[in-house]
Design an enzyme around this catalytic site. Structure first.
Site, PDB file in Angstrom:
ATOM      1  N   ASP A  59      42.446 -55.531  21.992  1.00 45.61           N
ATOM      2  CA  ASP A  59      43.180 -54.294  21.676  1.00 45.61           C
ATOM      3  C   ASP A  59      44.458 -54.193  22.517  1.00 45.61           C
ATOM      4  O   ASP A  59      45.267 -53.275  22.324  1.00 45.61           O
ATOM      5  CB  ASP A  59      42.283 -53.050  21.826  1.00 45.61           C
ATOM      6  CG  ASP A  59      41.791 -52.845  23.243  1.00 45.61           C
ATOM      7  OD1 ASP A  59      42.033 -53.708  24.103  1.00 45.61           O
ATOM      8  OD2 ASP A  59      41.141 -51.796  23.493  1.00 45.61           O
ATOM      9  N   SER A  60      44.670 -55.178  23.411  1.00 47.10           N
ATOM     10  CA  SER A  60      45.966 -55.301  24.092  1.00 47.10           C
ATOM     11  C   SER A  60      47.079 -55.495  23.056  1.00 47.10           C
ATOM     12  O   SER A  60      48.263 -55.350  23.363  1.00 47.10           O
ATOM     13  CB  SER A  60      45.948 -56.482  25.076  1.00 47.10           C
ATOM     14  OG  SER A  60      45.408 -57.634  24.469  1.00 47.10           O
ATOM     15  N   ASP A  98      38.084 -57.206  19.130  1.00 53.78           N
ATOM     16  CA  ASP A  98      37.896 -56.136  20.106  1.00 53.78           C
ATOM     17  C   ASP A  98      37.719 -54.807  19.368  1.00 53.78           C
ATOM     18  O   ASP A  98      38.568 -54.431  18.548  1.00 53.78           O
ATOM     19  CB  ASP A  98      39.171 -56.078  20.972  1.00 53.78           C
ATOM     20  CG  ASP A  98      38.906 -55.580  22.367  1.00 53.78           C
ATOM     21  OD1 ASP A  98      37.763 -55.204  22.670  1.00 53.78           O
ATOM     22  OD2 ASP A  98      39.867 -55.595  23.172  1.00 53.78           O
ATOM     23  N   LYS A 128      33.781 -57.345  20.764  1.00 53.68           N
ATOM     24  CA  LYS A 128      33.760 -56.946  22.173  1.00 53.68           C
ATOM     25  C   LYS A 128      33.728 -55.424  22.264  1.00 53.68           C
ATOM     26  O   LYS A 128      34.440 -54.744  21.522  1.00 53.68           O
ATOM     27  CB  LYS A 128      34.985 -57.483  22.914  1.00 53.68           C
ATOM     28  CG  LYS A 128      35.028 -57.029  24.378  1.00 53.68           C
ATOM     29  CD  LYS A 128      36.006 -57.809  25.205  1.00 53.68           C
ATOM     30  CE  LYS A 128      37.433 -57.315  25.113  1.00 53.68           C
ATOM     31  NZ  LYS A 128      37.620 -55.903  25.526  1.00 53.68           N
ATOM     32  N   GLU A 130      33.763 -52.228  25.207  1.00 54.47           N
ATOM     33  CA  GLU A 130      33.944 -51.855  26.612  1.00 54.47           C
ATOM     34  C   GLU A 130      32.815 -50.933  27.066  1.00 54.47           C
ATOM     35  O   GLU A 130      32.400 -50.044  26.326  1.00 54.47           O
ATOM     36  CB  GLU A 130      35.295 -51.142  26.810  1.00 54.47           C
ATOM     37  CG  GLU A 130      36.484 -52.068  26.671  1.00 54.47           C
ATOM     38  CD  GLU A 130      37.813 -51.413  27.059  1.00 54.47           C
ATOM     39  OE1 GLU A 130      37.812 -50.298  27.625  1.00 54.47           O
ATOM     40  OE2 GLU A 130      38.863 -52.035  26.798  1.00 54.47           O
ATOM     41  N   GLU A 197      36.599 -57.420  34.393  1.00 54.00           N
ATOM     42  CA  GLU A 197      38.048 -57.185  34.588  1.00 54.00           C
ATOM     43  C   GLU A 197      38.288 -56.341  35.840  1.00 54.00           C
ATOM     44  O   GLU A 197      37.657 -55.290  36.041  1.00 54.00           O
ATOM     45  CB  GLU A 197      38.642 -56.479  33.352  1.00 54.00           C
ATOM     46  CG  GLU A 197      40.131 -56.186  33.537  1.00 54.00           C
ATOM     47  CD  GLU A 197      40.874 -55.820  32.249  1.00 54.00           C
ATOM     48  OE1 GLU A 197      40.248 -55.821  31.166  1.00 54.00           O
ATOM     49  OE2 GLU A 197      42.085 -55.542  32.337  1.00 54.00           O
TER      50      GLU A 197
END
Ligand code: KIV
Length: 289
Positions: A59-60, A98, A128, A130, A197
């Site tokens: 999602d960057s 993501d 993915k 979070e 991270e």
């Protein structure tokens, strides 16, 4: 529009397909695992053909491709659109999508629905998510839907407002305990990898020893089972100084600027027209003889 053909593949034979089993085997053999983000056809092809194990449509994307200040605004539809482009390029690497902010925060049902969309509509092979302990129910349900899950703990960018900025996590005893609990909970739930991270090297090393899932570090020191970086960061395409842990492997920013400036100068001076005329003259001569 480009009329250049996209389907010619350069280089040697395709390498074997990387699956979640390959990643598990690499962890057990202590072979370092490689992961990079990618968001479009051309760069994903280059990343895949360079032999990277896993490609994450992160999602960057929100920041490095779409120009937002943080990752929160990117939508499911945008993530699906880019994952499809990457899917068309990638033959061997494991393709992970993501889950964007708000695609799984309201309910487990919605989270599973969106994870299924990534697989069914965009060809992702894993998703993915979070968060640690508080996402366990969601992780279990996604796994029940036969979709492998990559966990992500520590500095989780979707929690920017709750964290009060991008802050290294696990700096006191309580924080370390929380991270270890999160990692163990994800591992027990059955994730195949955990992104670590922005946490101290010692904590990442401890977690990597403790869990059977492969740990993939970003700003978490050298002792993780693998490393992930953002494609644009390693190639100087981000327009801002990189984070301390980012190593720059190339300067695509300068390369692109120079090429574009040269093209502009050629056209402006009439040089490109002269070159084209010469190419046409050679072609006409060859056709006639
Ligand atoms: O979105 C992203 O690029 C990520 C990686 C840096 C792990 O989450």
């Amino acid at each position: 529009m480009s009329i250049t053909s996209f389907d010619v593949r350069m280089g040697g034979p395709l390498r074997p397909k990387i699956t979640t089993l390959t990643i598990e085997e690499k962890k057990s053999r202590r072979e370092p695992i490689t992961c990079l983000t990618a968001y479009d056809y051309a760069t994903s092809r280059l990343v895949d053909e360079a032999g990277i194990d896993m490609i994450l449509v992160g999602d960057s994307l929100a920041q490095v491709v779409l120009g937002y200040d943080n990752t929160l605004p990117v939508t499911m539809e945008e993530m699906l659109h880019h994952t499809r482009a990457v899917r068309r390029a990638v033959k061997s690497a494991l393709l992970i999508a993501d889950m964007p902010f708000a695609s799984y925060h309201e309910s487990v049902k919605e989270g599973v629905h969106n994870a299924l969309r990534f697989v069914k509509e965009a060809g992702a092979e894993a998703v993915k998510v979070e968060g640690g302990e508080k996402r366990i129910e969601l992780v279990r349900h996604i796994l029940d839907a036969e979709i492998p899950v990559m966990g992500h703990i520590g500095l989780t960018p979707q929690s920017i407002h709750k964290m009060g900025g991008y802050k290294v996590q696990g700096k006191d005893l309580g924080g370390i305990e929380r991270l270890i609990k999160d990692a163990i909970a994800l591992d027990r739930a059955g994730v195949f990898t955990i992104v670590l991270e922005g946490l101290p090297r010692e904590v990442a090393a401890m977690i990597s020893k403790e869990v059977s899932a492969a740990t993939i570090g970003i700003g978490a020191g050298p002792d993780c089972d693998g490393q992930v970086l953002v494609f644009h960061d390693i190639l100087n395409l981000t327009f801002s100084p990189p984070a301390k842990f980012v190593r720059r492997y190339g300067d695509a920013g300068t390369l692109i600027s120079k090429a574009v400036e040269q093209f502009r100068a050629d056209v402006a001076s009439g040089g490109y027209g002269i070159w084209l005329r010469q190419v046409h003259a050679v072609r006409d001569f060859l056709v006639e003889t």
